[in-house]
Design a protein around this motif. Structure first.
Motif, PDB file in Angstrom:
ATOM      1  N   THR A   1       8.109  -7.455 -17.484  1.00 33.21           N
ATOM      2  CA  THR A   1       8.187  -8.302 -16.766  1.00 33.21           C
ATOM      3  C   THR A   1       8.829  -8.997 -15.843  1.00 33.21           C
ATOM      4  O   THR A   1       8.901  -9.229 -14.355  1.00 33.21           O
ATOM      5  CB  THR A   1       6.762  -9.191 -16.616  1.00 33.21           C
ATOM      6  OG1 THR A   1       5.397  -8.889 -17.791  1.00 33.21           O
ATOM      7  CG2 THR A   1       6.380  -9.912 -15.568  1.00 33.21           C
TER       8      THR A   1
ATOM      9  N   GLY B   1       3.586  -7.574  -9.873  1.00 34.29           N
ATOM     10  CA  GLY B   1       2.460  -7.300 -10.110  1.00 34.29           C
ATOM     11  C   GLY B   1       1.343  -7.246  -9.572  1.00 34.29           C
ATOM     12  O   GLY B   1       0.634  -5.554  -9.811  1.00 34.29           O
ATOM     13  N   TRP B   2       1.417  -7.205  -7.997  1.00 39.18           N
ATOM     14  CA  TRP B   2       0.414  -6.265  -7.212  1.00 39.18           C
ATOM     15  C   TRP B   2       0.405  -4.787  -7.773  1.00 39.18           C
ATOM     16  O   TRP B   2      -0.481  -3.560  -7.963  1.00 39.18           O
ATOM     17  CB  TRP B   2       0.742  -6.866  -5.722  1.00 39.18           C
ATOM     18  CG  TRP B   2       0.012  -5.048  -4.952  1.00 39.18           C
ATOM     19  CD1 TRP B   2      -1.271  -5.702  -4.990  1.00 39.18           C
ATOM     20  CD2 TRP B   2       0.792  -5.075  -4.214  1.00 39.18           C
ATOM     21  NE1 TRP B   2      -1.803  -4.481  -3.655  1.00 39.18           N
ATOM     22  CE2 TRP B   2      -0.888  -3.900  -3.277  1.00 39.18           C
ATOM     23  CE3 TRP B   2       2.131  -4.121  -4.127  1.00 39.18           C
ATOM     24  CZ2 TRP B   2      -0.074  -2.965  -2.776  1.00 39.18           C
ATOM     25  CZ3 TRP B   2       1.759  -3.404  -3.130  1.00 39.18           C
ATOM     26  CH2 TRP B   2       1.480  -2.011  -2.761  1.00 39.18           C
TER      27      TRP B   2
ATOM     28  N   ASP C   1      -0.679  -3.161 -10.500  1.00 40.44           N
ATOM     29  CA  ASP C   1      -2.286  -2.939 -11.461  1.00 40.44           C
ATOM     30  C   ASP C   1      -2.837  -1.963 -10.171  1.00 40.44           C
ATOM     31  O   ASP C   1      -3.568  -1.496 -11.631  1.00 40.44           O
ATOM     32  CB  ASP C   1      -2.958  -4.467 -10.332  1.00 40.44           C
ATOM     33  CG  ASP C   1      -4.124  -4.538 -10.278  1.00 40.44           C
ATOM     34  OD1 ASP C   1      -5.112  -4.623 -11.801  1.00 40.44           O
ATOM     35  OD2 ASP C   1      -4.641  -4.377  -9.325  1.00 40.44           O
ATOM     36  N   LYS C   2      -1.724  -1.927  -9.143  1.00 41.81           N
ATOM     37  CA  LYS C   2      -2.612  -0.594  -8.317  1.00 41.81           C
ATOM     38  C   LYS C   2      -1.654   0.608  -9.115  1.00 41.81           C
ATOM     39  O   LYS C   2      -3.248   1.516  -9.527  1.00 41.81           O
ATOM     40  CB  LYS C   2      -1.587  -1.001  -7.263  1.00 41.81           C
ATOM     41  CG  LYS C   2      -2.237   0.406  -6.765  1.00 41.81           C
ATOM     42  CD  LYS C   2      -1.158   0.012  -4.611  1.00 41.81           C
ATOM     43  CE  LYS C   2      -1.551   1.119  -4.087  1.00 41.81           C
ATOM     44  NZ  LYS C   2      -1.157   2.617  -4.406  1.00 41.81           N
TER      45      LYS C   2
ATOM     46  N   THR D   1      -1.155   0.800 -11.900  1.00 35.31           N
ATOM     47  CA  THR D   1      -2.377   1.303 -13.955  1.00 35.31           C
ATOM     48  C   THR D   1      -3.606   1.841 -13.315  1.00 35.31           C
ATOM     49  O   THR D   1      -4.023   2.818 -14.190  1.00 35.31           O
ATOM     50  CB  THR D   1      -2.545   0.004 -14.499  1.00 35.31           C
ATOM     51  OG1 THR D   1      -1.004  -0.677 -14.770  1.00 35.31           O
ATOM     52  CG2 THR D   1      -2.658  -0.424 -15.521  1.00 35.31           C
ATOM     53  N   ARG D   2      -3.894   1.481 -12.272  1.00 34.14           N
ATOM     54  CA  ARG D   2      -5.896   2.293 -12.101  1.00 34.14           C
ATOM     55  C   ARG D   2      -5.696   2.905 -11.633  1.00 34.14           C
ATOM     56  O   ARG D   2      -6.014   4.740 -11.712  1.00 34.14           O
ATOM     57  CB  ARG D   2      -6.176   1.374 -11.550  1.00 34.14           C
ATOM     58  CG  ARG D   2      -6.057  -0.001 -11.686  1.00 34.14           C
ATOM     59  CD  ARG D   2      -7.097  -0.748 -10.312  1.00 34.14           C
ATOM     60  NE  ARG D   2      -6.304  -1.812  -9.314  1.00 34.14           N
ATOM     61  CZ  ARG D   2      -7.220  -1.496  -8.016  1.00 34.14           C
ATOM     62  NH1 ARG D   2      -7.839  -0.148  -7.748  1.00 34.14           N
ATOM     63  NH2 ARG D   2      -5.839  -2.051  -7.560  1.00 34.14           N
TER      64      ARG D   2
ATOM     65  N   ARG E   1      -4.586 -13.895  -7.393  1.00 36.67           N
ATOM     66  CA  ARG E   1      -4.827 -12.954  -8.247  1.00 36.67           C
ATOM     67  C   ARG E   1      -4.042 -12.211  -9.650  1.00 36.67           C
ATOM     68  O   ARG E   1      -4.433 -11.490 -10.413  1.00 36.67           O
ATOM     69  CB  ARG E   1      -5.825 -11.700  -8.131  1.00 36.67           C
ATOM     70  CG  ARG E   1      -6.934 -12.018  -7.453  1.00 36.67           C
ATOM     71  CD  ARG E   1      -7.885 -10.427  -6.755  1.00 36.67           C
ATOM     72  NE  ARG E   1      -9.019 -11.866  -6.016  1.00 36.67           N
ATOM     73  CZ  ARG E   1      -9.727 -10.372  -5.256  1.00 36.67           C
ATOM     74  NH1 ARG E   1      -9.027  -9.024  -5.273  1.00 36.67           N
ATOM     75  NH2 ARG E   1     -11.126 -10.589  -5.067  1.00 36.67           N
ATOM     76  N   LEU E   2      -2.358 -13.116  -9.152  1.00 38.15           N
ATOM     77  CA  LEU E   2      -1.399 -12.452  -9.765  1.00 38.15           C
ATOM     78  C   LEU E   2      -1.734 -13.774 -10.991  1.00 38.15           C
ATOM     79  O   LEU E   2      -1.453 -14.443 -11.051  1.00 38.15           O
ATOM     80  CB  LEU E   2       0.352 -12.744  -9.037  1.00 38.15           C
ATOM     81  CG  LEU E   2      -0.362 -11.406  -7.838  1.00 38.15           C
ATOM     82  CD1 LEU E   2       0.739 -11.409  -6.798  1.00 38.15           C
ATOM     83  CD2 LEU E   2      -0.469 -10.461  -7.869  1.00 38.15           C
TER      84      LEU E   2
END
Length: 339
Positions: free
Chosen positions: A96, A112-113, A116-117, A119-120, A187-188
């Motif tokens: 990280t 972080g954004w 997350d994207k 990973t989905r 949301r991070l």
């Protein structure tokens, strides 16, 4: 040759058999020496670009430096991608921290954004409801999406194959805007650190342009750099899935088939390997995201042979052909909008 065969196993265990073969080949071992060299080279190119920018001063030759930095930013992004998959460091904390430095500070991209994207996307590649990369934001990826589209996607969808590469010139700007939006939404996990590093990047980037270049040249540098970076990023990430089958809600596929059937590999040798950061071995990467980049080439014949053994189609093509397949798919799915 391993003795495991899938004939007497359940479909869901096919991946376990393949995993044992990859493990037996020693491909899960980490490659600290490789990543130290790769990160060192990318850092040296970044520093060299800064030195050239300062040395050249206020001249239109700086547009060549802008093009050079488009390549460097893409290579930094590819390093950040490997960090996100924990191919470089074993611990989440180290990954990280390095990812924030490379992404937020180095290229102005929220680590972080994006993580997350991405990973989905890995969890449900080419799934029309769950993969953020095939959501009909501007482009449509299936005939059903085309028929249901409204507004900008509907207007662009008629000629989206022709507009694909021109639209990629905006992708660099889009990545920055999406990063800022993610920070504002809060949301991070490391919001304060991400906001600080993004601000430092933007201040240093824009400050350097305005201090060294005249306003007109500064704008030209920014446009050329960000446009070419967007084209490079899109050209690297699009061949892996665009034009491959999509998955609809309710379709059931086990993990191996979900990853292989929606994914395309790109041939090309060492040059393509480095230009694409190993993402030309997209099938192997999706099956084993933690696998170090230099091991993907060695994993390919194992995966390809196993897919042939269990009757799962394994798609691989050249780079130009991969773009042609993606553009052909975009043209076909936009057909309902041209009627």
């Amino acid at each position: 040759m391993p003795r495991d065969t899938p004939s007497d196993t359940r479909r869901g265990s096919d991946f376990a058999v393949l995993t044992r073969r990859i493990d037996a080949a020693g491909l899960f071992a980490r490659r600290p020496g490789y990543y130290a060299a790769r990160i060192g080279i990318v850092a040296a190119l970044y520093g060299g670009g800064i030195a050239a920018f300062v040395a050249l001063g206020d001249t239109w030759w700086q547009l060549l430096v802008a093009a050079f930095f488009a390549i460097v930013f893409a290579q930094v992004a590819l390093v950040a991608h490997d960090l996100a998959h924990r191919q470089v460091f074993r611990t989440r904390r180290a990954s990280t921290v390095a990812g924030l430095v490379a992404g937020n500070l180095g290229i102005g991209l929220s680590y972080g954004w994006w993580m997350d994207k991405h990973t989905r996307h890995h969890a449900n590649p080419n799934h029309e409801e769950r993969d953020p990369d095939v959501v009909p934001d501007i482009l449509v990826w299936s005939s059903e999406q085309a028929e249901a589209s409204t507004g900008l996607p509907r207007a662009i969808g008629r000629r989206q194959a022709l507009l694909f590469f021109p639209l990629l010139t905006l992708e660099g700007f889009n990545l920055h805007v999406s990063s800022v939006r993610a920070v504002i939404k809060g949301r991070l996990a490391h919001r304060a650190a991400e906001a600080t590093l993004l601000t430092v990047h933007a201040a240093a980037y824009l400050g350097a342009l305005l201090l060294v270049l005249s306003p007109g040249k500064a704008v030209a540098f920014l446009v050329v750099h960000q446009a070419l970076w967007g084209v490079y990023m899109g050209s690297v990430f699009a061949p892996g899935h665009k034009g491959m089958p999509t998955v609809k809600e309710g379709e059931k596929l086990d993990f191996l088939r979900k990853q292989v059937l929606t994914t395309r590999n790109v041939r090309g040798g060492v040059v393509v390997d480095n230009l694409m950061g190993g993402l030309n071995y997209q099938i192997e990467h999706h099956l084993f995201p933690h696998l170090p980049m230099p091991h993907l080439r060695r994993a390919q014949p194992i995966v390809r042979a196993y897919c042939a053994q269990i009757g799962v189609p394994y798609h691989e093509t050249g780079l130009i052909r991969s773009w042609a397949e993606a553009l052909g798919h975009l043209h076909r799915v936009g057909a309902p909008l041209r009627r």
